[in-house]
Motif scaffolding. Structure first.
Motif, PDB file in Angstrom:
ATOM      1  N   ALA A 111      -0.892  13.262   1.555  1.00 12.71           N
ATOM      2  CA  ALA A 111      -0.122  11.906   1.357  1.00 12.71           C
ATOM      3  C   ALA A 111      -1.187  10.862   0.890  1.00 12.71           C
ATOM      4  O   ALA A 111      -0.829  10.151  -0.189  1.00 12.71           O
ATOM      5  CB  ALA A 111       0.756  11.365   2.435  1.00 12.71           C
ATOM      6  N   LEU A 112      -2.295  10.678   1.484  1.00 16.51           N
ATOM      7  CA  LEU A 112      -3.246   9.774   1.173  1.00 16.51           C
ATOM      8  C   LEU A 112      -3.876   9.757  -0.267  1.00 16.51           C
ATOM      9  O   LEU A 112      -3.936   8.945  -0.872  1.00 16.51           O
ATOM     10  CB  LEU A 112      -4.453   9.717   2.460  1.00 16.51           C
ATOM     11  CG  LEU A 112      -5.365   8.733   2.346  1.00 16.51           C
ATOM     12  CD1 LEU A 112      -5.860   8.133   3.704  1.00 16.51           C
ATOM     13  CD2 LEU A 112      -6.641   9.299   1.838  1.00 16.51           C
ATOM     14  N   SER A 117      -4.779   7.795  -5.170  1.00 16.47           N
ATOM     15  CA  SER A 117      -5.437   8.243  -6.266  1.00 16.47           C
ATOM     16  C   SER A 117      -4.331   8.702  -7.404  1.00 16.47           C
ATOM     17  O   SER A 117      -4.292   7.991  -8.404  1.00 16.47           O
ATOM     18  CB  SER A 117      -6.499   9.016  -5.912  1.00 16.47           C
ATOM     19  OG  SER A 117      -7.200   9.362  -7.285  1.00 16.47           O
ATOM     20  N   HIS A 118      -3.921   9.753  -7.021  1.00 19.32           N
ATOM     21  CA  HIS A 118      -3.166  10.412  -8.134  1.00 19.32           C
ATOM     22  C   HIS A 118      -1.907   9.787  -8.614  1.00 19.32           C
ATOM     23  O   HIS A 118      -1.649   9.869  -9.992  1.00 19.32           O
ATOM     24  CB  HIS A 118      -2.485  11.761  -7.368  1.00 19.32           C
ATOM     25  CG  HIS A 118      -3.542  12.819  -7.081  1.00 19.32           C
ATOM     26  ND1 HIS A 118      -4.962  12.722  -7.394  1.00 19.32           N
ATOM     27  CD2 HIS A 118      -3.549  13.978  -6.814  1.00 19.32           C
ATOM     28  CE1 HIS A 118      -5.553  13.682  -7.155  1.00 19.32           C
ATOM     29  NE2 HIS A 118      -4.800  14.617  -6.312  1.00 19.32           N
ATOM     30  N   ARG A 119      -1.331   9.108  -7.928  1.00 20.70           N
ATOM     31  CA  ARG A 119      -0.198   7.873  -8.322  1.00 20.70           C
ATOM     32  C   ARG A 119      -0.510   7.139  -9.352  1.00 20.70           C
ATOM     33  O   ARG A 119       0.145   7.085 -10.545  1.00 20.70           O
ATOM     34  CB  ARG A 119       0.429   7.177  -7.281  1.00 20.70           C
ATOM     35  CG  ARG A 119      -0.314   5.984  -6.776  1.00 20.70           C
ATOM     36  CD  ARG A 119       0.590   5.221  -5.684  1.00 20.70           C
ATOM     37  NE  ARG A 119       1.720   4.646  -6.105  1.00 20.70           N
ATOM     38  CZ  ARG A 119       1.619   3.329  -6.424  1.00 20.70           C
ATOM     39  NH1 ARG A 119       0.863   2.881  -6.202  1.00 20.70           N
ATOM     40  NH2 ARG A 119       2.700   2.674  -7.026  1.00 20.70           N
ATOM     41  N   HIS A 120      -1.738   6.585  -9.502  1.00 20.16           N
ATOM     42  CA  HIS A 120      -2.307   5.759 -10.458  1.00 20.16           C
ATOM     43  C   HIS A 120      -2.369   6.354 -11.853  1.00 20.16           C
ATOM     44  O   HIS A 120      -2.198   5.963 -12.932  1.00 20.16           O
ATOM     45  CB  HIS A 120      -3.665   5.043  -9.821  1.00 20.16           C
ATOM     46  CG  HIS A 120      -3.223   4.073  -8.763  1.00 20.16           C
ATOM     47  ND1 HIS A 120      -2.616   2.921  -8.842  1.00 20.16           N
ATOM     48  CD2 HIS A 120      -4.013   4.078  -7.538  1.00 20.16           C
ATOM     49  CE1 HIS A 120      -2.846   2.323  -7.534  1.00 20.16           C
ATOM     50  NE2 HIS A 120      -3.337   2.874  -6.805  1.00 20.16           N
ATOM     51  N   LEU A 207     -12.461   8.558  -1.906  1.00 22.07           N
ATOM     52  CA  LEU A 207     -11.479   7.536  -2.266  1.00 22.07           C
ATOM     53  C   LEU A 207     -12.038   6.157  -1.819  1.00 22.07           C
ATOM     54  O   LEU A 207     -11.239   5.131  -1.809  1.00 22.07           O
ATOM     55  CB  LEU A 207     -10.306   7.920  -1.478  1.00 22.07           C
ATOM     56  CG  LEU A 207      -9.487   9.131  -1.849  1.00 22.07           C
ATOM     57  CD1 LEU A 207      -8.440   9.695  -0.989  1.00 22.07           C
ATOM     58  CD2 LEU A 207      -8.954   8.959  -3.196  1.00 22.07           C
ATOM     59  N   GLN A 208     -13.225   5.902  -1.600  1.00 21.57           N
ATOM     60  CA  GLN A 208     -14.103   4.722  -1.091  1.00 21.57           C
ATOM     61  C   GLN A 208     -13.494   4.169   0.032  1.00 21.57           C
ATOM     62  O   GLN A 208     -13.345   2.816  -0.039  1.00 21.57           O
ATOM     63  CB  GLN A 208     -13.902   3.796  -2.354  1.00 21.57           C
ATOM     64  CG  GLN A 208     -14.355   4.460  -3.700  1.00 21.57           C
ATOM     65  CD  GLN A 208     -15.833   4.805  -3.460  1.00 21.57           C
ATOM     66  OE1 GLN A 208     -16.813   3.645  -3.370  1.00 21.57           O
ATOM     67  NE2 GLN A 208     -16.398   5.938  -3.781  1.00 21.57           N
ATOM     68  N   CYS A 209     -13.203   5.162   1.061  1.00 19.51           N
ATOM     69  CA  CYS A 209     -12.392   4.544   2.286  1.00 19.51           C
ATOM     70  C   CYS A 209     -13.677   4.707   3.320  1.00 19.51           C
ATOM     71  O   CYS A 209     -13.337   4.931   4.514  1.00 19.51           O
ATOM     72  CB  CYS A 209     -11.232   5.291   2.680  1.00 19.51           C
ATOM     73  SG  CYS A 209      -9.906   5.138   1.519  1.00 19.51           S
ATOM     74  N   HIS A 210     -15.064   4.843   2.867  1.00 17.69           N
ATOM     75  CA  HIS A 210     -16.023   4.856   4.093  1.00 17.69           C
ATOM     76  C   HIS A 210     -15.792   3.666   5.158  1.00 17.69           C
ATOM     77  O   HIS A 210     -16.261   3.908   6.325  1.00 17.69           O
ATOM     78  CB  HIS A 210     -17.205   4.642   3.378  1.00 17.69           C
ATOM     79  CG  HIS A 210     -17.544   5.289   1.975  1.00 17.69           C
ATOM     80  ND1 HIS A 210     -17.186   4.837   0.803  1.00 17.69           N
ATOM     81  CD2 HIS A 210     -18.222   6.287   1.434  1.00 17.69           C
ATOM     82  CE1 HIS A 210     -17.562   5.331  -0.307  1.00 17.69           C
ATOM     83  NE2 HIS A 210     -17.984   6.565   0.290  1.00 17.69           N
ATOM     84  N   ALA A 252     -12.500   5.334  -8.675  1.00 19.30           N
ATOM     85  CA  ALA A 252     -11.918   3.998  -9.260  1.00 19.30           C
ATOM     86  C   ALA A 252     -10.691   3.756  -8.645  1.00 19.30           C
ATOM     87  O   ALA A 252     -10.361   2.459  -8.149  1.00 19.30           O
ATOM     88  CB  ALA A 252     -11.895   4.217 -10.713  1.00 19.30           C
ATOM     89  N   ASN A 253      -9.799   4.757  -8.317  1.00 15.21           N
ATOM     90  CA  ASN A 253      -8.443   4.587  -7.935  1.00 15.21           C
ATOM     91  C   ASN A 253      -8.641   4.172  -6.509  1.00 15.21           C
ATOM     92  O   ASN A 253      -7.737   3.402  -5.965  1.00 15.21           O
ATOM     93  CB  ASN A 253      -7.421   5.659  -8.080  1.00 15.21           C
ATOM     94  CG  ASN A 253      -7.061   5.781  -9.394  1.00 15.21           C
ATOM     95  OD1 ASN A 253      -6.978   4.868 -10.171  1.00 15.21           O
ATOM     96  ND2 ASN A 253      -6.896   6.989  -9.910  1.00 15.21           N
ATOM     97  N   GLY A 254      -9.443   4.846  -5.601  1.00 17.49           N
ATOM     98  CA  GLY A 254      -9.481   4.673  -4.294  1.00 17.49           C
ATOM     99  C   GLY A 254     -10.093   3.132  -3.880  1.00 17.49           C
ATOM    100  O   GLY A 254      -9.435   2.592  -3.215  1.00 17.49           O
TER     101      GLY A 254
END
Length: 267
Positions: A111-112, A117-120, A207-210, A252-254
Motif C-alpha cells: 500500500a505504501l 510512488s506508483h500512483r504518481h 521512498l525517502q522516508c528515512h 522523486a515520488n517519495g
C-alpha cells in the motif's frame, strides 16, 4: 541447479536474493518484468498461477512463497552459513519476525509503495478508466483491483492507507525495542529475521522516508540498517537488479510524498 524467477523492485524477491547471497549459493536468474506485465505470461502462470515473484526452481522442483523458499534453502543446504539458529526457542523468535512480515508488514509495504510512488507514475501516464484498469487484473480479481484504483485516485486519503503506514511505523518501534537489547533482531547473531526485515527498511529508504528512524527518532534501527547496508551481500542483492529509472521515480515520488507521511506520523 538453483533458478530464481524475480524482479528488481519486489521486496519478497530481494529477500530471497539476500538469503541466497548470505548463504553463498549460486543461482541462475529469470527476470520477470512486473512493470511490463510479464507475470501474466502463460508460461510464467504455469509455474506460479498467483502471478507473483519470487519462484525458486531447484533441480526442476518448484518452490513458492518467499519465506518458504528461505526455509527451504536453509534445510536443503545445511553446509552453508546458517540463517536460522540451532535452538528451537531462538528459531521461534526468528519465525515470529518472518510471520509478522508475511501477514502484516508486506501488505502495508504494498500500500505504501503504491500510494507514495506508483500512483504518481500511473497518473502521469494517464490512468484511464476503471474498466481499463480492471482489464489488467490478471489473477488479482476485481476486489484487489478496486482497492488499488482507490490508492491511485485518493492516495493517502484512500480507506485504510493511513492505518497501514501507522502499522509500518509500529513495526519500526518494535524493531527499536528488540535492538536495544542486541545488535540483531533475534539476538546476538545475524539471522533470517534481519534478512526478512531488510527489504522493508530499504523500501522506506528508497521512498525517502528515512525520517521514520533518523535524527534520533529510532537510533537503534538507524544503526541496524547501517550494519545491514555495510554487508558485502547487500548491494548486489538489492540494487543490481533495480532499473535505474525505477530507482529515480521512487526517489522523486517519495520525496514529494514524505511531508504528508511526516505529518501523518507527527514527526
Amino acid at each position: 541447479m538453483l533458478e530464481l524467477y524475480h524482479h528488481g523492485s519486489s521486496a519478497c524477491a530481494a529477500k530471497v536474493r539476500f538469503a541466497l547471497a548470505e548463504k553463498g549459493l549460486d543461482w541462475t536468474g529469470h527476470y520477470v518484468d512486473l512493470l511490463k506485465g510479464e507475470q501474466f505470461d502463460p508460461a510464467f502462470l504455469a509455474i506460479n498461477p498467483k502471478a507473483v515473484v519470487p519462484v525458486l526452481v531447484h533441480d526442476g522442483e518448484i518452490i513458492l512463497e518467499s519465506t518458504v523458499i528461505c526455509e527451504y534453502l536453509e534445510e536443503a543446504f545445511p553446509e552453508t552459513p546458517r540463517l536460522y539458529p540451532e535452538s528451537p526457542l531462538a528459531r521461534t523468535k526468528v519465525r515470529l519476525w518472518t510471520k509478522a512480515v508475511d501477514e502484516e508488514l508486506h501488505p502495508a509495504c504494498s500500500a505504501l509503495t503504491y500510494v507514495l510512488s506508483h500512483r504518481h507514475a500511473i497518473l502521469r501516464n494517464g490512468a484511464g478508466s476503471f474498466d481499463d484498469f480492471l482489464k489488467g487484473a490478471g489473477p488479482d480479481g476485481r476486489a484487489a483491483r478496486e482497492l488499488k484504483w482507490r490508492w491511485i485516485q485518493e492516495g493517502l486519503d484512500a480507506p485504510g492507507v493511513a492505518d497501514k503506514i501507522r502499522l509500518y511505523d509500529g513495526y519500526l518501534h518494535k524493531m527499536e525495542a528488540a535492538l536495544e537489547k542486541s545488535d540483531w533482531l533475534a539476538g546476538g547473531a545475524f539471522t533470517m529475521a534481519d534478512v526478512a526485515l531488510a527489504p522493508y527498511l530499504n523500501r522506506l529508504a528508497m521512498l525517502q522516508c528515512h525520517g521514520m528512524w533518523r535524527d534520533g527518532r529510532l537510533p537503534c534501527v538507524e544503526d541496524w540498517f547501517a550494519r545491514i547496508r555495510a554487508r558485502a551481500t547487500f548491494e548486489p542483492a538489492f540494487f543490481k537488479w533495480m532499473p535505474a529509472d525505477l530507482i529515480e521515480n521512487m526517489r522523486a515520488n517519495g520525496a514529494r510524498s514524505w511531508p504528508a507521511v511526516k505529518d501523518l506520523l507527527g514527526i
